[in-house]
Design a protein around this motif. Structure first.
Motif, PDB file in Angstrom:
ATOM      1  N   GLY A 173      38.401   1.128 -30.606  1.00 51.00           N
ATOM      2  CA  GLY A 173      37.921  -0.219 -30.883  1.00 51.00           C
ATOM      3  C   GLY A 173      36.531  -0.252 -31.455  1.00 51.00           C
ATOM      4  N   ASN A 174      35.902  -1.409 -31.314  1.00 49.12           N
ATOM      5  CA  ASN A 174      34.568  -1.630 -31.875  1.00 49.12           C
ATOM      6  C   ASN A 174      33.676  -2.272 -30.830  1.00 49.12           C
ATOM      7  N   ILE A 175      32.472  -1.707 -30.657  1.00 46.39           N
ATOM      8  CA  ILE A 175      31.489  -2.237 -29.725  1.00 46.39           C
ATOM      9  C   ILE A 175      30.216  -2.502 -30.507  1.00 46.39           C
ATOM     10  N   ALA A 176      29.990  -3.750 -30.821  1.00 45.66           N
ATOM     11  CA  ALA A 176      28.815  -4.123 -31.611  1.00 45.66           C
ATOM     12  C   ALA A 176      27.541  -3.907 -30.799  1.00 45.66           C
ATOM     13  N   ASP A 177      26.434  -3.702 -31.511  1.00 45.35           N
ATOM     14  CA  ASP A 177      25.119  -3.550 -30.871  1.00 45.35           C
ATOM     15  C   ASP A 177      25.066  -2.387 -29.896  1.00 45.35           C
ATOM     16  N   ALA A 178      25.844  -1.334 -30.162  1.00 47.83           N
ATOM     17  CA  ALA A 178      25.821  -0.172 -29.272  1.00 47.83           C
ATOM     18  C   ALA A 178      25.873   1.126 -30.069  1.00 47.83           C
ATOM     19  N   THR A 179      25.410   1.088 -31.300  1.00 47.36           N
ATOM     20  CA  THR A 179      25.447   2.258 -32.169  1.00 47.36           C
ATOM     21  C   THR A 179      24.766   3.465 -31.528  1.00 47.36           C
ATOM     22  N   GLY A 180      25.460   4.591 -31.545  1.00 45.53           N
ATOM     23  CA  GLY A 180      24.893   5.826 -31.028  1.00 45.53           C
ATOM     24  C   GLY A 180      24.968   5.979 -29.521  1.00 45.53           C
ATOM     25  N   SER A 181      25.428   4.966 -28.827  1.00 41.81           N
ATOM     26  CA  SER A 181      25.512   5.042 -27.370  1.00 41.81           C
ATOM     27  C   SER A 181      26.692   5.925 -26.945  1.00 41.81           C
ATOM     28  N   THR A 182      26.607   6.418 -25.716  1.00 44.88           N
ATOM     29  CA  THR A 182      27.682   7.239 -25.159  1.00 44.88           C
ATOM     30  C   THR A 182      28.571   6.385 -24.268  1.00 44.88           C
ATOM     31  N   SER A 195      33.640  11.814 -22.537  1.00 40.40           N
ATOM     32  CA  SER A 195      32.729  10.835 -23.139  1.00 40.40           C
ATOM     33  C   SER A 195      32.937  10.840 -24.642  1.00 40.40           C
ATOM     34  N   VAL A 196      32.581   9.743 -25.284  1.00 42.72           N
ATOM     35  CA  VAL A 196      32.735   9.627 -26.724  1.00 42.72           C
ATOM     36  C   VAL A 196      31.544   8.853 -27.283  1.00 42.72           C
ATOM     37  N   ARG A 197      31.082   9.237 -28.447  1.00 45.07           N
ATOM     38  CA  ARG A 197      29.932   8.575 -29.061  1.00 45.07           C
ATOM     39  C   ARG A 197      30.398   7.407 -29.915  1.00 45.07           C
ATOM     40  N   ILE A 198      29.715   6.301 -29.811  1.00 46.24           N
ATOM     41  CA  ILE A 198      29.992   5.131 -30.652  1.00 46.24           C
ATOM     42  C   ILE A 198      29.296   5.350 -31.994  1.00 46.24           C
ATOM     43  N   ASP A 199      30.054   5.280 -33.074  1.00 45.70           N
ATOM     44  CA  ASP A 199      29.477   5.647 -34.372  1.00 45.70           C
ATOM     45  C   ASP A 199      28.604   4.534 -34.952  1.00 45.70           C
ATOM     46  N   ASP A 200      28.113   4.757 -36.161  1.00 40.83           N
ATOM     47  CA  ASP A 200      27.142   3.838 -36.769  1.00 40.83           C
ATOM     48  C   ASP A 200      27.722   2.458 -37.050  1.00 40.83           C
ATOM     49  N   ASP A 201      29.051   2.362 -37.126  1.00 39.01           N
ATOM     50  CA  ASP A 201      29.696   1.065 -37.358  1.00 39.01           C
ATOM     51  C   ASP A 201      30.152   0.406 -36.057  1.00 39.01           C
ATOM     52  N   GLY A 202      29.852   1.043 -34.930  1.00 46.57           N
ATOM     53  CA  GLY A 202      30.274   0.503 -33.642  1.00 46.57           C
ATOM     54  C   GLY A 202      31.670   0.913 -33.239  1.00 46.57           C
TER      55      GLY A 202
END
Length: 361
Positions: free
Chosen positions: A30-39, A55-62
């Motif tokens: 999915g997509n998590i806005a305002d969380a770029t780069g978070s684990t 764990s997975v990293r949220i990419d630059d597009d969320g």
């Protein structure tokens, strides 16, 4: 020497399960806005608490995506970000999608991809809308419970129903088993699970919850016959090809030691020597051992286990590492003590094994 388990390798079991291909995996994405780069962490429920799968990293597009080998039964998992959690159901090999943002991660989210996911998302939305209201009171909670019960009344054997009767807010269950109405709801779920999911590990948990509290408040609800347990049953095959149940062994004995091990490790001879001492000393007094081996070489396990006097079973690679996660096992060997259907403690010192067994006998 203990063998430390990596949740990536899990002594080779998870990799073997993943090797079966995408057809045996579920996916959360999915997509998590305002969380770029978070684990973002993915957890599953284990005995005594939650266990982190990965764990997975949220990419630059969320965006994010995570896949995992499917379990034998439907289950509830959760996504965790900065201490906030989104719970999601997995029935088999579906893909569940989540959309939210970092600030309102666990309060303003949507789940899609299956009917159960959409239902759980709506349930949590309604729960949050009531409990987040400063004016929340007993009447509003009572209305919420009746509303929630009606939502899944026709699907009481679903994993969402199980999730709801386990759901807690501020450390308290929404459906309180000491309340007559709530216990009727729990009893309905217990009956549905017993009829349609007799082998599901959660069935015994719900039955136990129901029976204990029915005895307390004498609620007039249909009888369910069940053993009271606080552990997940294990059903695996012994060297002779017989299916052996941990629950059945616990029913027949005062004390059962659950031993999770691997026979091809250096610690195995010393462990089995210690187990044999207490077995010979206390078996006639009602003590037995249920030993689960995670050896990759099944032939080696079979030859090693053939002459052991207690119950020995093998967790094959095709089963994956579900048992390790269920019992929150990070190292081998690991020992637990069961008495009268209750998992009581983890044995951390073999030199103290005799005293521990004596204490419970």
């Amino acid at each position: 020497m203990k063998k430390t388990l990596s949740y990536i390798s899990a002594i080779g079991l998870m990799s073997a399960a993943w090797a079966c291909g995408d057809t045996n995996e579920w996916t959360i994405a999915g997509n998590i806005a305002d969380a770029t780069g978070s684990t973002l962490y993915v957890d599953m429920a284990g005995v005594g608490g939650w266990v982190t799968l990965d764990s997975v990293r949220i990419d630059d597009d969320g965006d994010f995506s995570y896949s995992h080998a499917a379990s034998a039964y439907p289950d509830i998992y959760r996504l965790r970000l900065d201490g906030k959690c989104i719970y999601f159901p997995i029935d088999s090999t579906e893909t569940v999608s989540v959309k939210t943002d970092g600030r309102n991660f666990d309060r303003d989210f949507s789940l899609t991809g299956s009917a159960a996911a959409s239902m759980l998302s709506e349930i949590d939305r309604r729960i949050n809308s009531v409990y987040d209201n400063p004016a929340v009171n007993a009447d509003s909670i009572s209305r919420l419970k009746r509303e929630l019960a009606n939502m899944w009344l026709s699907d009481r054997n679903s994993i969402v129903a199980y999730y709801l009767i386990q759901k807690q807010v501020n450390g308290k269950h929404i459906f309180d088993p000491s309340d007559r109405f709530d216990l009727k709801v729990i009893g309905g779920v217990a009956t549905a699970f017993k009829e349609s999911r007799p082998d599901d590990p959660r069935t015994k948990y719900i039955e136990r919850l129901y029976l204990q509290n029915r005895a307390i408040n004498n609620a007039a609800i249909d009888t369910i016959v069940a053993d009271e347990i606080s552990f997940f049953d294990i059903n695996l095959y012994d060297p002779q090809g017989n299916n052996r149940s941990l629950l059945e062994l616990a029913d027949k004995n005062k004390v059962v030691l659950i031993s999770f091990t691997s026979y091809d490790e250096d610690f195995s001879p010393a462990l089995n020597l210690a187990l044999n001492k207490v077995y010979e000393r206390y078996h006639d007094n009602g003590m037995d051992i249920y030993q689960v081996s995670f050896d990759n070489d099944e032939f080696f396990w079979r030859e090693s286990a053939r002459n052991l006097p207690w119950v020995t079973v093998h967790n094959p690679a095709v089963n994956g590492a579900e048992l390790l996660f269920r019992y929150n096992i990070k190292t081998l060997p690991t020992l637990f003590v069961i008495r009268n259907g209750e998992l009581l403690e983890r044995v951390t010192d073999l030199s103290d094994l005799d005293r521990t067994v004596t204490k419970y006998l």
